[in-house]
Design a protein around this motif. Structure first.
Motif, short mmCIF file in Angstrom:
data_model
loop_
_atom_site.label_atom_id
_atom_site.label_comp_id
_atom_site.label_asym_id
_atom_site.label_seq_id
_atom_site.Cartn_x
_atom_site.Cartn_y
_atom_site.Cartn_z
N GLY A 26 3.04 -26.41 -3.79
CA GLY A 26 1.90 -26.12 -4.67
C GLY A 26 2.16 -26.67 -6.05
N PRO A 27 1.09 -26.85 -6.85
CA PRO A 27 1.25 -27.42 -8.20
C PRO A 27 1.97 -26.49 -9.17
CG PRO A 27 -1.03 -26.77 -7.80
CD PRO A 27 -0.30 -26.56 -6.51
N ASP A 28 2.27 -25.26 -8.72
CA ASP A 28 3.04 -24.35 -9.58
C ASP A 28 4.54 -24.67 -9.53
OD1 ASP A 28 3.23 -23.60 -6.94
OD2 ASP A 28 2.82 -21.47 -7.28
N ARG A 29 4.93 -25.59 -8.62
CA ARG A 29 6.35 -26.02 -8.53
C ARG A 29 6.38 -27.54 -8.45
NH1 ARG A 29 6.37 -23.71 -3.39
NH2 ARG A 29 4.22 -23.32 -4.00
N MET A 30 6.82 -28.18 -9.50
CA MET A 30 6.85 -29.65 -9.52
C MET A 30 8.29 -30.14 -9.47
SD MET A 30 3.74 -30.72 -9.59
CE MET A 30 3.92 -32.43 -10.09
N MET A 31 8.50 -31.23 -8.71
CA MET A 31 9.86 -31.76 -8.50
C MET A 31 10.08 -33.06 -9.26
SD MET A 31 11.92 -30.91 -5.52
CE MET A 31 11.65 -30.11 -3.97
N VAL A 32 11.29 -33.24 -9.73
CA VAL A 32 11.75 -34.55 -10.22
C VAL A 32 12.97 -34.91 -9.38
CG1 VAL A 32 12.62 -35.87 -12.18
CG2 VAL A 32 10.95 -34.06 -12.56
N ILE A 41 7.47 -23.47 -12.51
CA ILE A 41 8.89 -23.79 -12.44
C ILE A 41 9.08 -25.28 -12.14
CG2 ILE A 41 9.05 -23.01 -10.02
CD1 ILE A 41 11.82 -21.83 -10.84
N VAL A 42 10.02 -25.88 -12.86
CA VAL A 42 10.31 -27.30 -12.72
C VAL A 42 11.57 -27.43 -11.85
CG1 VAL A 42 11.08 -29.33 -14.01
CG2 VAL A 42 9.34 -27.83 -14.98
N LEU A 43 11.50 -28.26 -10.81
CA LEU A 43 12.62 -28.41 -9.88
C LEU A 43 13.20 -29.80 -10.04
CD1 LEU A 43 10.80 -26.84 -6.79
CD2 LEU A 43 12.25 -25.68 -8.47
N MET A 44 14.44 -29.89 -10.49
CA MET A 44 15.04 -31.20 -10.76
C MET A 44 16.24 -31.43 -9.86
SD MET A 44 14.72 -31.89 -14.75
CE MET A 44 13.10 -31.94 -15.50
N ASP A 45 16.14 -32.44 -9.02
CA ASP A 45 17.21 -32.72 -8.05
C ASP A 45 18.03 -33.93 -8.50
OD1 ASP A 45 18.87 -32.78 -5.92
OD2 ASP A 45 17.31 -32.95 -4.40
N GLU A 46 19.09 -33.67 -9.23
CA GLU A 46 19.98 -34.71 -9.75
C GLU A 46 19.20 -35.85 -10.41
OE1 GLU A 46 23.64 -35.30 -8.02
OE2 GLU A 46 23.30 -34.08 -6.24
N PRO A 47 18.29 -35.53 -11.35
CA PRO A 47 17.40 -36.56 -11.89
C PRO A 47 18.12 -37.65 -12.67
CG PRO A 47 17.23 -34.56 -13.20
CD PRO A 47 18.06 -34.21 -12.00
N PHE A 48 19.34 -37.38 -13.14
CA PHE A 48 20.03 -38.37 -13.95
C PHE A 48 21.21 -39.02 -13.23
CE2 PHE A 48 18.82 -35.10 -17.43
CZ PHE A 48 17.50 -35.54 -17.41
N ALA A 49 21.38 -38.69 -11.96
CA ALA A 49 22.58 -39.14 -11.25
C ALA A 49 22.63 -40.65 -11.04
CB ALA A 49 22.69 -38.41 -9.91
N ALA A 50 21.47 -41.29 -11.01
CA ALA A 50 21.45 -42.74 -10.76
C ALA A 50 21.53 -43.55 -12.05
CB ALA A 50 20.19 -43.11 -9.97
N LEU A 51 21.64 -42.86 -13.19
CA LEU A 51 21.63 -43.58 -14.48
C LEU A 51 23.04 -43.86 -14.96
CD1 LEU A 51 18.95 -41.34 -16.26
CD2 LEU A 51 18.57 -43.46 -14.96
N ASP A 52 23.19 -44.88 -15.82
CA ASP A 52 24.51 -45.17 -16.38
C ASP A 52 24.92 -44.02 -17.31
OD1 ASP A 52 24.04 -46.01 -19.39
OD2 ASP A 52 22.43 -46.88 -18.21
#
Ligand code: ADP
Ligand code: MG
Length: 260
Positions: free
Chosen positions: A79-85, A161-172
């Motif tokens: 649902g739009p109440d939980r957004m993923m990155v 609630i914002v759900l972030m799954d290792e959003p920066f792991a692919a960055l230098d």
């Protein structure tokens, strides 16, 4: 003292994957609570079930046992109440501009008319300092910029609630550090609630106000730590090192012969 109900309540959640050959138990009786404005971090080694838990909160997986409630209601689907990155820097629609990518989520979920969506999208794009790139296409942006767009798209929806799954792991490493600091600044300004998944101990201490330590496969909660740093950005703080040592001890004790 009266205690208010948590925003998100994860209770005894066991999640299994059924493949053609076997039944994989990914998490075992996982429980934790998220209060409004929390920055809760799920920390553990690869394969311990962090993404699995996040997908269950997102409503994409149904627990085999236990339940997850948001505002007292059992989660039964996305649902739009939980957004993923996500970690991947290709999560934007390549044929849409930055502004169109952010606005699209708003119109698709019928949260806004096209005009309102355009305005709200621009406001969100400004918060991640990308207004100069509003009309650019994703392939012209760096990895860090693409992740900022994904974060803007998520925050524009004003989810519970914002759900972030290792959003920066692919960055230098340098971009990653910059993004961590920007995320904290963003949180300081708008105080959203988030669950942030990482396997980096330092990232967990830097970003979280509470850290759930997960054991390896199947993921179980080992310990839940409160992060009480005056200035999380100070990585040379004595308390920062204490927390890092504590987490090391808990995780390595559990890993046994595992190497991370
Ligand atoms: N679609 C799937 N089918 C079968 N097993 C899966 C699937 N997705 C994940 N798993 C397994 O579940 C466990 C947890 O995976 P995951 O949640 O991706 O861990 P993490 O995000 O902590 O690295 C792992 O053992 C993984 O192999
Ligand atoms: Mg994962």
């Amino acid at each position: 003292m009266a205690t208010s109900a948590p925003l998100l309540d994860v209770q005894g959640v066991t999640i299994q994957y059924k493949t053609a050959e076997q039944l994989v138990t990914a998490t075992w009786q996982v429980g934790f609570q998220v209060d409004r404005t929390d920055r809760l971090v799920l920390l553990g080694p690869s394969g311990c079930g962090k993404s699995t838990i996040l997908k269950a909160v997102g409503g994409y997986l149904t627990p085999a046992d236990g339940r997850i409630t948001l505002d007292g209601r059992t989660i039964s689907g996305p649902g739009p109440d939980r957004m993923m990155v996500f970690q991947e820097t290709d999560q934007l629609l390549p044929w849409k501009t930055v502004r169109q990518n952010v606005a699209f989520a708003l119109t698709a979920s019928r949260k806004a008319s096209q005009n309102e969506a355009d305005e709200q999208a621009m406001a969100a794009i400004r918060t991640v300092k990308l207004e100069k790139f509003a009309d650019a296409y994703p392939h012209t942006l760096s990895g860090g910029m693409k992740q900022r767009v994904a974060i803007a798209r998520c925050l524009a929806m004003k989810p519970e609630i914002v759900l972030m799954d290792e959003p920066f792991a692919a960055l230098d490493a340098l971009t990653r550090q910059q993004m961590q600091e920007e995320l904290l600044e963003l949180w300081n300004r708008s105080k959203f609630t988030m669950i942030f998944v990482t396997h980096s101990i330092e990232e967990a201490i830097l970003l979280g106000n509470r850290i759930v330590l997960l054991s390896p496969h199947p993921g179980q909660v080992k310990e839940i730590l409160d992060v009480d740093l005056d200035d999380p950005a100070n990585r040379f703080h004595g308390r920062f090192n204490d927390l890092r040592d504590t987490i090391h001890r808990v995780l390595f004790h559990d890993l046994g012969d595992y190497v991370i």
